[in-house]
Design a protein around this motif. Structure first.
Motif, PDB file in Angstrom:
ATOM      1  N   PRO A  13       0.836  -1.211   0.000  1.00  0.00           N
ATOM      2  CA  PRO A  13       0.000   0.000   0.000  1.00  0.00           C
ATOM      3  C   PRO A  13       0.870   1.260   0.000  1.00  0.00           C
ATOM      4  O   PRO A  13       1.937   1.266   0.611  1.00  0.00           O
ATOM      5  CB  PRO A  13      -0.788  -0.100   1.309  1.00  0.00           C
ATOM      6  N   ASP A  14       0.396   2.271  -0.673  1.00  0.00           N
ATOM      7  CA  ASP A  14       1.092   3.558  -0.673  1.00  0.00           C
ATOM      8  C   ASP A  14       1.354   3.974   0.774  1.00  0.00           C
ATOM      9  O   ASP A  14       0.435   3.966   1.595  1.00  0.00           O
ATOM     10  CB  ASP A  14       0.177   4.576  -1.371  1.00  0.00           C
ATOM     11  N   PRO A  15       2.591   4.310   1.094  1.00  0.00           N
ATOM     12  CA  PRO A  15       2.905   4.562   2.512  1.00  0.00           C
ATOM     13  C   PRO A  15       2.142   5.728   3.138  1.00  0.00           C
ATOM     14  O   PRO A  15       2.065   5.826   4.360  1.00  0.00           O
ATOM     15  CB  PRO A  15       4.409   4.858   2.493  1.00  0.00           C
ATOM     16  N   LEU A  16       1.555   6.605   2.326  1.00  0.00           N
ATOM     17  CA  LEU A  16       0.813   7.724   2.908  1.00  0.00           C
ATOM     18  C   LEU A  16      -0.598   7.329   3.351  1.00  0.00           C
ATOM     19  O   LEU A  16      -1.273   8.091   4.031  1.00  0.00           O
ATOM     20  CB  LEU A  16       0.695   8.868   1.890  1.00  0.00           C
ATOM     21  N   GLN A  17      -1.024   6.143   2.914  1.00  0.00           N
ATOM     22  CA  GLN A  17      -2.401   5.761   3.220  1.00  0.00           C
ATOM     23  C   GLN A  17      -2.562   5.351   4.676  1.00  0.00           C
ATOM     24  O   GLN A  17      -1.618   4.885   5.313  1.00  0.00           O
ATOM     25  CB  GLN A  17      -2.830   4.595   2.319  1.00  0.00           C
ATOM     26  N   THR A  18      -3.768   5.501   5.155  1.00  0.00           N
ATOM     27  CA  THR A  18      -4.089   5.051   6.505  1.00  0.00           C
ATOM     28  C   THR A  18      -4.277   3.541   6.472  1.00  0.00           C
ATOM     29  O   THR A  18      -5.086   3.036   5.692  1.00  0.00           O
ATOM     30  CB  THR A  18      -5.405   5.717   6.971  1.00  0.00           C
ATOM     31  N   LEU A  19      -3.530   2.817   7.296  1.00  0.00           N
ATOM     32  CA  LEU A  19      -3.630   1.352   7.311  1.00  0.00           C
ATOM     33  C   LEU A  19      -4.304   0.926   8.603  1.00  0.00           C
ATOM     34  O   LEU A  19      -3.854   1.269   9.698  1.00  0.00           O
ATOM     35  CB  LEU A  19      -2.240   0.721   7.203  1.00  0.00           C
ATOM     36  N   GLU A  20      -5.387   0.190   8.447  1.00  0.00           N
ATOM     37  CA  GLU A  20      -6.165  -0.208   9.614  1.00  0.00           C
ATOM     38  C   GLU A  20      -6.370  -1.725   9.561  1.00  0.00           C
ATOM     39  O   GLU A  20      -7.089  -2.202   8.681  1.00  0.00           O
ATOM     40  CB  GLU A  20      -7.511   0.533   9.566  1.00  0.00           C
ATOM     41  N   PRO A  21      -5.740  -2.476  10.455  1.00  0.00           N
ATOM     42  CA  PRO A  21      -5.923  -3.932  10.414  1.00  0.00           C
ATOM     43  C   PRO A  21      -7.361  -4.318  10.723  1.00  0.00           C
ATOM     44  O   PRO A  21      -7.986  -3.718  11.602  1.00  0.00           O
ATOM     45  CB  PRO A  21      -4.981  -4.446  11.506  1.00  0.00           C
ATOM     46  N   VAL A  22      -7.847  -5.310   9.979  1.00  0.00           N
ATOM     47  CA  VAL A  22      -9.194  -5.847  10.240  1.00  0.00           C
ATOM     48  C   VAL A  22      -9.089  -7.363  10.283  1.00  0.00           C
ATOM     49  O   VAL A  22      -8.056  -7.927   9.911  1.00  0.00           O
ATOM     50  CB  VAL A  22     -10.215  -5.402   9.156  1.00  0.00           C
ATOM     51  N   ALA A  23     -10.183  -7.983  10.698  1.00  0.00           N
ATOM     52  CA  ALA A  23     -10.175  -9.447  10.824  1.00  0.00           C
ATOM     53  C   ALA A  23      -9.827 -10.092   9.498  1.00  0.00           C
ATOM     54  O   ALA A  23     -10.163  -9.591   8.444  1.00  0.00           O
ATOM     55  CB  ALA A  23     -11.545  -9.909  11.293  1.00  0.00           C
ATOM     56  N   GLY A  24      -9.157 -11.217   9.572  1.00  0.00           N
ATOM     57  CA  GLY A  24      -8.757 -11.928   8.354  1.00  0.00           C
ATOM     58  C   GLY A  24      -7.485 -12.700   8.506  1.00  0.00           C
ATOM     59  O   GLY A  24      -7.481 -13.898   8.325  1.00  0.00           O
TER      60      GLY A  24
END
Lengths: 264, 725
Positions: A13-24
């Motif tokens: 993912p583009d490093p500027l994006q907000t990364l939010e872990p979700v179930a999986g």
């Protein structure tokens, strides 16, 4: 002497994006977020292109395991940087996929390159990744291809007049280890190297795209078994920001402050 | 009447990415253009953004750092994108969409950079559109960057100092006369031209200048190419002290040069010892501006859409770091977004930006379609030696065929049909996108509070607002666009197509009731009715209303049309997203939410457009009638209150109902306290019915706005802007 330089590299993912872990586990909306080529693979691609440019008859391949729709998006930029041929495998590029699962896919894709000549083969890639960073994928790929000359954390490759290599590898303490190698085949897991990012060149892009688009279309879908790895929990690293904004402060004073802070 | 709206399943999850845009603007199948977008973006968010962030806009001069941008444009393939492969370029075919995409990307950060990048193409455009083959080959090749060769840079010189600066492109102070004409040799011409506001002039190697004839031996005005090394004066002039677009070089040059007659763009013939240019300057600039104005419209569209992300980030982070906003609280997470007003205003900005982009990109694609057909038309007319009146008659014949729906496959018939659209969509894009866009950009600035008018406002919104005003002005200010529209929008071939779009919108409304297409259809109907009415109607003094000098009538009607065209294109693009979105996995994942949001934006925009059209049309339809006055006759026509009370016994309810429908004079009054008797809507029933219907059509529009506003609270945005502050 010419080389067949195979760069292994996927997308993150583009490093500027907000990364939010979700179930999986997975990242929220990961498919919709813009992606970039993994920065370490990115550097190794520049090094490969640089080497191929200087050694007549050499050719660069980019082998990538990634969702092909995302990969196509990324190729619109990457495809303009240097001439290469894409070998795409339609699979996951998530940071939750294990190196042991991805490496065989990469090795098989490399073996499928028509006219592959082991004596000319250099396998490049990142020594780690922005999405996982286990540092083991390139090593496993090398083993599966039967290449025992492997170098990790590479910052520089110099080809001697006799075709031998001198390689600078990062080691602890901010130093480099100088290694010598008789020549191909070899696996080089690149750190950052020293080359700047080449400018976009649409002419190269147009040339590359004639082969990239068909390669994407015929990319085989591959499933990766994730049963072997269990993720107990996933969380973002905690943000720790100790920023102080100063203006017009002399460098000496800034340095003194930093030293004082380190000594605290 | 009640309507039940299903609760949306999803809202917008992330800001629309490249894949969404590529579908909306119809280049999802063009990887060459997708690459070009990335290339232009690299320049915009790299070198261009750094210059803006470091304050390079603060100087009027063309500095060494600004000059580095030229190399960046060349390296990224932006300069050569205009040239065909035969001249060293890498893209074949028409270049309108190509230009549109480059300009959009550059303007996302700084429209001055976009202007600088495109000004070279503007200089080449007269040669490209009307030049001889030899001129095209020479200049297009020399202006295409090649390794180890000097790249020629051009400037387009039309505008002049007072009295002709700006609007009056038909009159020129710049003159051409014969300097020397030896027997059997090519004439040598003396060209004198003073320019004003000439972009690229700080470094141009050649100029394409518009000049009028000052010599009986030259029949008409023309455009002519001047080189920096031609004998005479090549004074680049002082930099223009403009407040905007500082990343483009603009000066007021003074040129007085001797050039061979072969530099006349499009060539010339000699008859009876007189040079007859093949094209007057007016014919050349008409061909040029109808294309380049579209890209200017897209500059403002890009600014509006670029404002969304920084405004959301500002709103959400507004209170973080303060004592009253603790992590996890709505004040911390949403900041200003807990307030409905800021969300609604941002929704309006986003909807305007999308509609402007849809309008602009459609127009660019339209001209890509027109270009090859136009060349076929030109070739056909040339072959048949059709010029002047004969050419006009043939065009009218083709238009009649198009109106009758005959010979649709004939490229010439197809051309006149599309051309009638191009003649409307080009000025509409330029006018609405830049004019209304500039006003809307002010809203975006205001949403950033005081930060908005600082140099370090994220997204450079203050700069963009100021820049938008220039975009509304150059390449033909708003009055010029309104004037052109007031003529082209009455072309019967255009109106026939416009009329067909109304049932089209109704059909869309039937399958997609949430888009506002029905509202828009009613507004379109009202606009058409009003135009027809005004074309026949007279004012209170018996003067005709729809005439060329009556700009109080024609111009507002042109404005109203623009609202309709933009909202319609936005709806059509959204439907394209619905059709093609599922084919792309990166779009398909959140498509339901994206579509819901886009349809809500369409609804918001359609309602706003309908409101504008209703206001303008009502003013025009009623405003030119004199209000009835209290004359003895009109007073006697009123009921007397006492009479009504007396009648109440015979006709129960008459006293109250009469007051609702007519004027009643109360005891002690000469007449009711108002301007005059109420206006009678005689012969206006159709209009008043439409007006009432349209008001009803607004039902649900505000619910759509509420939903869109809610999406703005939830949408994921990146951690930071991808260009410096």
């Amino acid at each position: 002497m010419s080389y067949q330089i195979v760069v292994c590299g996927s997308i993150v993912p583009d490093p500027l994006q907000t990364l939010e872990p979700v179930a999986g586990p997975a990242l929220k909306n990961e498919m919709m977020l813009p992606s970039v080529l993994d920065p370490w693979a990115w550097h190794s691609l520049f090094e490969a292109a640089h080497l191929a440019k200087n050694v007549a008859g050499s050719k660069v391949y980019l082998v990538s395991v990634a969702p092909k729709a995302k990969l196509q998006q990324v190729m619109m930029t990457v495809g303009q940087k240097a001439p290469f041929e894409l070998i795409a495998v339609d699979g996951p590029a998530s940071g939750f996929t294990d190196a042991a699962e991805i490496a065989p896919l990469l090795a098989d894709a490399i073996k499928s390159i028509p006219g592959l000549d082991q004596s000319k083969l250099l396998v490049f890639g990142g020594w780690e990744s922005a999405s996982r960073g286990a540092g083991s994928t390139m090593q496993i790929v090398g083993e599966l291809l039967g290449i025992v000359n492997q170098f990790q954390g590479v910052d520089k490759l110099t080809v001697g007049a006799d075709g031998s290599f001198e390689i600078l590898e990062r080691i602890e303490g901010g130093k480099h280890q100088v290694s010598k190698c008789a020549g191909a085949p070899a696996v080089l897991g690149w750190a950052t190297g020293s080359l700047p990012e080449p400018p976009n060149n649409p002419q190269i892009g147009m040339q590359n795209m004639r082969a990239i688009m068909p390669a994407l279309q015929k990319a085989k879908p591959t499933k990766v078994a994730t049963d072997a790895v269990k993720f107990a929990s996933v969380a973002l690293p905690k943000q720790q920001r100790q920023t102080k904004i100063v203006k017009d402060m002399p460098a000496d004073e800034i340095a003194k402050e930093i030293v004082a802070w380190i000594q605290e | 009447m009640t309507t039940t709206l299903e609760k949306p399943i999803e809202s917008l999850r992330t800001l629309p990415g490249d894949d969404v845009r590529a579908i909306l603007w119809r280049f999802a199948d063009r990887y060459d253009l997708q690459m070009l977008v990335q290339s232009a973006r690299g320049v915009a968010r790299g070198p261009v953004a750094r210059l803006v962030a470091e304050g390079e806009r603060l100087s009027h001069d063309w500095t060494a750092r600004k000059n580095e941008l030229l190399k960046a444009y060349d390296d990224a393939g932006l300069t050569s994108a205009f040239m065909g492969p035969e001249h060293g370029g890498y893209l074949d075919g028409p270049k309108n969409l190509v230009h549109a995409l480059i300009v959009f990307e550059l303007s996302w950060v700084d429209a001055g950079a976009a202007t600088g990048c495109m000004a070279g193409d503007l200089a080449l455009a007269p040669i490209h559109e009307r030049g001889t083959q030899a001129q095209r080959d020479f200049y297009m090749s020399h202006a295409c960057p090649k390794p180890g060769e000097k790249t020629w840079r051009g400037a387009f010189a039309l505008t002049e100092p007072l009295p002709y600066v700006g609007v009056e492109t038909g009159l020129l102070n710049g003159k051409v006369r014969i300097a020397e004409w030896k027997d059997g040799q090519e004439p040598l011409l003396q060209v004198d031209k003073r320019g004003r506001f000439i972009t690229n002039m700080g470094y141009a190697n050649f100029v394409t200048a518009a000049v009028d004839t000052a010599d009986p031996k030259i029949k008409s005005s023309c455009m002519i190419i001047l080189h920096e090394d031609d004998p005479g004066t090549w004074d680049r002039g002082t930099p223009t002290k403009k407040l905007v677009h500082q990343l483009s070089s603009t000066t007021d040059p003074v040129l007085s040069l001797k050039v061979p007659a072969s530099r006349i763009i499009g060539g010339y013939t000699i008859k009876d010892g007189v040079i007859i240019p093949n094209y007057s300057h007016g014919e050349v600039i008409e061909a040029v501006f109808r294309r380049t104005r579209v890209t200017v419209g897209l500059m403002t569209a890009a600014k509006l859409l670029s404002a969304v992300e920084p405004v959301i980030r500002y709103q959400r982070g507004r209170f973080r770091g303060g004592e009253t906003a603790q992590p996890g609280s709505p004040r911390y997470d949403l900041g200003l977004q807990t307030k409905e007003d800021v969300l609604h205003r941002l929704t309006d900005i986003w909807a305007t930006g999308e509609a402007a982009a849809s309008l602009g990109f459609y127009t660019a694609r339209l001209f890509d379609e027109i270009d090859p057909l136009e060349r076929q038309r030109d070739a056909s007319f040339r072959e048949r030696k059709l010029t002047g009146r004969a050419a006009l008659k043939e065009t009218q014949r083709l238009e009649a065929l198009a109106m009758a729906g005959k010979d649709g496959a004939d490229p010439l018939v197809k051309f006149v049909k599309l051309d009638s659209l191009g003649n409307v969509f080009c000025p509409a894009t330029k006018l609405w996108n830049t004019g209304h866009g500039a006003n809307t950009m002010r809203e975006a600035v205001s949403l950033m509070g005081g930060y908005g008018i600082t140099e370090d406002c994220p997204g450079f919104l203050g700069h963009k607002w100021m820049d938008a005003q220039l975009e509304a002005t150059y390449e033909g200010p708003e009055a010029v666009q309104r004037r052109q529209l007031s003529i082209t929008m009455t072309n019967e071939l255009f109106l026939a197509q416009f009329k067909d779009w109304i049932p089209g919108m109704r059909a869309i409304a039937s399958s997609h009731p949430g888009t506002g297409a029905c509202t828009l259809a009613t507004a379109m109907q009202m606009w058409l009715w009003t135009l027809r009415h005004l074309q026949e109607a007279k004012d209170a003094d018996g003067a005709k209303l729809y005439t060329s000098n009556r700009q109080g009538v024609t111009f507002p009607l042109a404005d109203a049309l623009c609202w309709l065209l933009a909202a319609r294109q936005f709806i059509l693009d959204t439907l394209e997203l619905e059709r093609k979105g599922p084919e792309n996995p990166t779009v398909a994942e959140g498509l339901a939410g994206t579509l819901q949001f886009y349809m809500d934006l369409c609804h918001v925009q359609s309602a706003r457009a309908a409101g504008e059209v209703g206001r303008i049309c009502a003013e025009l339809v009623f405003g030119y009638n004199r209000h009835p006055a209290w004359t003895a006759e009109s007073c006697s026509a009123c009921y007397l209150s006492d009479d009504l009370d007396a009648l109440e016994g015979l006709i129960p309810g008459i006293a109250s109902s009469a007051r609702a429908y007519t004027d009643v004079t109360e005891p002690g009054q000469e007449h009711a306290d108002k301007a005059g008797p109420c206006v009678c809507f005689e012969n206006m029933e159709a209009f008043t019915k439409m007006r009432m219907r349209m008001d009803g059509c607004l039902t649900g529009a505000r619910l759509a706005k509420d939903r869109a506003a809610e999406s703005l609270q939830k949408v994921m945005i990146p951690e930071a802007l991808d260009y410096p502050l």
